[in-house]
Enzyme design. Structure first.
Site, PDB file in Angstrom:
ATOM      1  N   HIS A 166       0.792  -1.148   0.076  1.00  0.00           N
ATOM      2  CA  HIS A 166      -0.071  -0.108  -0.048  1.00  0.00           C
ATOM      3  C   HIS A 166       1.041   1.187  -0.044  1.00  0.00           C
ATOM      4  O   HIS A 166       0.299   2.454   0.347  1.00  0.00           O
ATOM      5  CB  HIS A 166      -0.917   0.016   1.243  1.00  0.00           C
ATOM      6  CG  HIS A 166      -1.640  -1.374   1.408  1.00  0.00           C
ATOM      7  ND1 HIS A 166      -3.005  -1.551   1.080  1.00  0.00           N
ATOM      8  CD2 HIS A 166      -1.384  -2.274   2.051  1.00  0.00           C
ATOM      9  CE1 HIS A 166      -3.360  -2.860   1.159  1.00  0.00           C
ATOM     10  NE2 HIS A 166      -2.391  -3.136   2.132  1.00  0.00           N
ATOM     11  N   SER A 287      15.304  21.882 -15.378  1.00  0.00           N
ATOM     12  CA  SER A 287      14.220  22.664 -15.682  1.00  0.00           C
ATOM     13  C   SER A 287      14.721  23.791 -16.292  1.00  0.00           C
ATOM     14  O   SER A 287      15.550  24.502 -16.076  1.00  0.00           O
ATOM     15  CB  SER A 287      13.383  22.898 -14.527  1.00  0.00           C
ATOM     16  OG  SER A 287      12.624  23.969 -14.610  1.00  0.00           O
ATOM     17  N   LYS A 293      16.274  22.045 -10.182  1.00  0.00           N
ATOM     18  CA  LYS A 293      15.668  20.937 -10.518  1.00  0.00           C
ATOM     19  C   LYS A 293      16.617  19.671 -11.316  1.00  0.00           C
ATOM     20  O   LYS A 293      17.326  20.269 -12.057  1.00  0.00           O
ATOM     21  CB  LYS A 293      14.198  21.184 -11.586  1.00  0.00           C
ATOM     22  CG  LYS A 293      13.334  21.659 -10.662  1.00  0.00           C
ATOM     23  CD  LYS A 293      12.578  20.787  -9.627  1.00  0.00           C
ATOM     24  CE  LYS A 293      11.794  19.910 -10.293  1.00  0.00           C
ATOM     25  NZ  LYS A 293      10.332  20.330 -10.761  1.00  0.00           N
ATOM     26  N   GLU A 300      10.085   8.884 -16.896  1.00  0.00           N
ATOM     27  CA  GLU A 300       8.623   9.340 -16.928  1.00  0.00           C
ATOM     28  C   GLU A 300       8.214   9.085 -18.595  1.00  0.00           C
ATOM     29  O   GLU A 300       6.953   8.493 -18.801  1.00  0.00           O
ATOM     30  CB  GLU A 300       8.589  10.772 -16.848  1.00  0.00           C
ATOM     31  CG  GLU A 300       8.654  11.266 -15.305  1.00  0.00           C
ATOM     32  CD  GLU A 300       8.584  12.747 -15.247  1.00  0.00           C
ATOM     33  OE1 GLU A 300       7.711  13.302 -14.815  1.00  0.00           O
ATOM     34  OE2 GLU A 300       9.817  13.471 -15.655  1.00  0.00           O
TER      35      GLU A 300
END
Ligand code: ARG
Length: 469
Positions: A166, A287, A293, A300
């Site tokens: 979970h 970024s 970043k 992704e």
């Protein structure tokens, strides 16, 4: 539509004989597949070579014509290797593009090649050859990712991290064990591609348009020449079957799904609150606005691409599901989903292997996280069962009270004072502290397939042997 010889009126079209006017420009555009099926050119020529040699050996075409055809095909291979495949929409597809060029090169003998053959069995054969090779390619790329996983797992057979259910800290596990879980998923993927390859290894060539042919062809000979086990058994099925492409796509979809799960974990682990990994500079991006970043774009995109691979499977299933026997032109739409899925799958496998090879695991962060969340509570319950003969359900309840006490003391289970534990249950004594550390917990999980480092090392040894490492 049959495949009649070129007509005077419309010489570029192999089937133009019965038509009065040329098709509309829009018809030519919607009909053409050369823009994508040119990827089948090697398979198309290989199948034509096998067919021509068989026609010659069976005495269906003359030696001299067969020789001219084979020589012409060789020349086309050289041309396409050098200059690429020309795209002329009027020639529709790769089959007619090759045949048309052959005609230019060797003259009327080129017209003999299509004896006892149709584009329907031709495309079924070409595409099977292509997909068969794509299975092998996928297996190789999966193995490369497996190697990367096994190598990292071996270094981290003892590195403790939290195991989750979970997405809540559940029990401590080793990082090696976690990485080897992906090895197992990929092992099943290899098995699926292997099965798919074996199942598709039958040759449809010689099924002709749909009904077979009256010429005395030798289907076993063309099957042998192209490395197939045997010819397909039913000509109607042969020209209308795309199960091989669906098998490939479903293996690819499931593999993509696994890659997406691994990518997702890297993304979560790379986030600051987790801090379990630092992706290498090579596999991170910045970024344009936030200078601090470091984004996991590669992971992704692997996660994103898997959606498109699954979409390709859906697309082809929906294309196929309503088609009557035998060939329908809808089936020309079989190729793009497969090509796209193949490209995305191989790219994702390679990129993920690069990420796994170069990622930094932050062992200290993992260890600290593993110690949180009362991850050794099950060990306490198991101790009561083992040492004090308490039934597990009761031990579970006692341990729950210990967790509550630890929460009240604002400390870990291992840091609770003994009298606090004994206030909960007299049967608890100081020996229980031996099992409450995360290292002891991990070491104790020695059941087959468990997370104990010795078991993980066994898994790794078996994997290395399977991979020839
Ligand atoms: N380009 C076609 C395809 O990919 C080849 C088969 C065409 N056959 C036909 N009878 N029109 O499906």
């Amino acid at each position: 539509m049959g495949d009649e010889p070129p007509s005077e009126r419309n010489p570029q079209r192999t089937w133009g004989g019965r038509f009065g006017t040329k098709p509309a420009e829009l018809m030519t555009r919607i009909n053409a597949s050369i823009g994508f099926d040119k990827r089948l050119w090697r398979e198309d020529i290989a199948a034509s070579r096998a067919h021509a040699a068989m026609l010659r050996d069976q005495g269906i075409i003359a030696e001299a014509d067969a020789a001219a055809v084979l020589e012409g095909l060789d020349q086309i291979v050289a041309e396409y290797e050098r200059d690429g495949v020309p795209e002329q929409l009027e020639l529709e597809d790769i089959h007619m593009t090759v045949e048309h060029r052959l005609g230019e090169l060797i003259g009327p003998a080129a017209g003999r090649l299509h004896t006892a053959r149709s584009r329907n069995d031709q495309v079924a054969t070409d595409f099977r050859l292509w997909v068969r090779n794509a299975c092998e390619e996928a297996i190789d790329a999966i193995r490369a990712l497996q190697r990367a996983l096994v190598e990292r797992a071996e270094k981290h057979a003892e590195t403790v991290m939290p195991g989750f259910t979970h997405l809540q800290v559940a029990q401590p596990v080793t990082l090696g064990h976690h990485l080897m879980a992906y090895y197992e998923m990929l092992r099943r993927d290899v098995s699926r591609f292997t099965d798919a390859r074996a199942r598709m290894n039958e040759c449809p060539l010689g099924s002709a348009a749909l009904a077979g042919t009256g010429f005395p062809i030798d289907r076993q000979a063309t099957a042998d020449a192209l490395g197939f086990e045997r010819p397909t058994a039913n000509s109607l099925d042969s020209v209308s079957d795309r199960d091989f492409a669906l098998d490939y796509l479903s293996a690819a979809a499931q593999c993509g799904l696994h890659l997406s799960r691994l990518a997702e974990e890297l993304i979560i682990w790379a986030s600051a609150p987790f801090g379990f990994v630092k992706l290498s500079d090579q596999f991170s991006t910045g970024s344009s606005i936030m200078p601090q970043k470091r984004n996991p774009d590669g992971a992704e995109l692997v996660r994103g691409h898997s959606g498109r691979i699954i979409g390709a499977l859906t697309a082809l299933m929906v294309t196929m599901k309503g088609l009557p026997l035998a060939y329908s032109k809808d089936m020309q739409d079989d190729k793009e989903p497969v090509f796209e899925a193949r490209d995305l799958l191989i790219l994702s496998l390679e990129a993920l292997a690069g990420m796994v090879e170069t990622v930094d695991f932050e062992a200290e962060r993992m260890r600290a996280a593993a110690a949180q969340g009362y991850s050794t509570a099950t060990d306490l319950a198991d101790w009561l069962v083992r040492e004090a003969d308490v039934p597990f359900r009761e031990a579970h309840h006692i341990t729950g009270r210990a967790v509550k006490a630890a929460e009240e003391h604002n400390c870990d289970l291992a840091d609770l004072p003994l009298d606090a534990l004994q206030a909960i249950d007299q049967r608890l004594d100081e020996r229980v502290f031996d099992v409450l550390s995360i290292d002891a917990s991990v070491r104790s999980r020695t059941s087959y397939g468990g997370t104990a480092p010795e078991r993980v090392r066994e898994q790794i040894a078996a994997a290395k042997e399977a991979l020839g490492l």
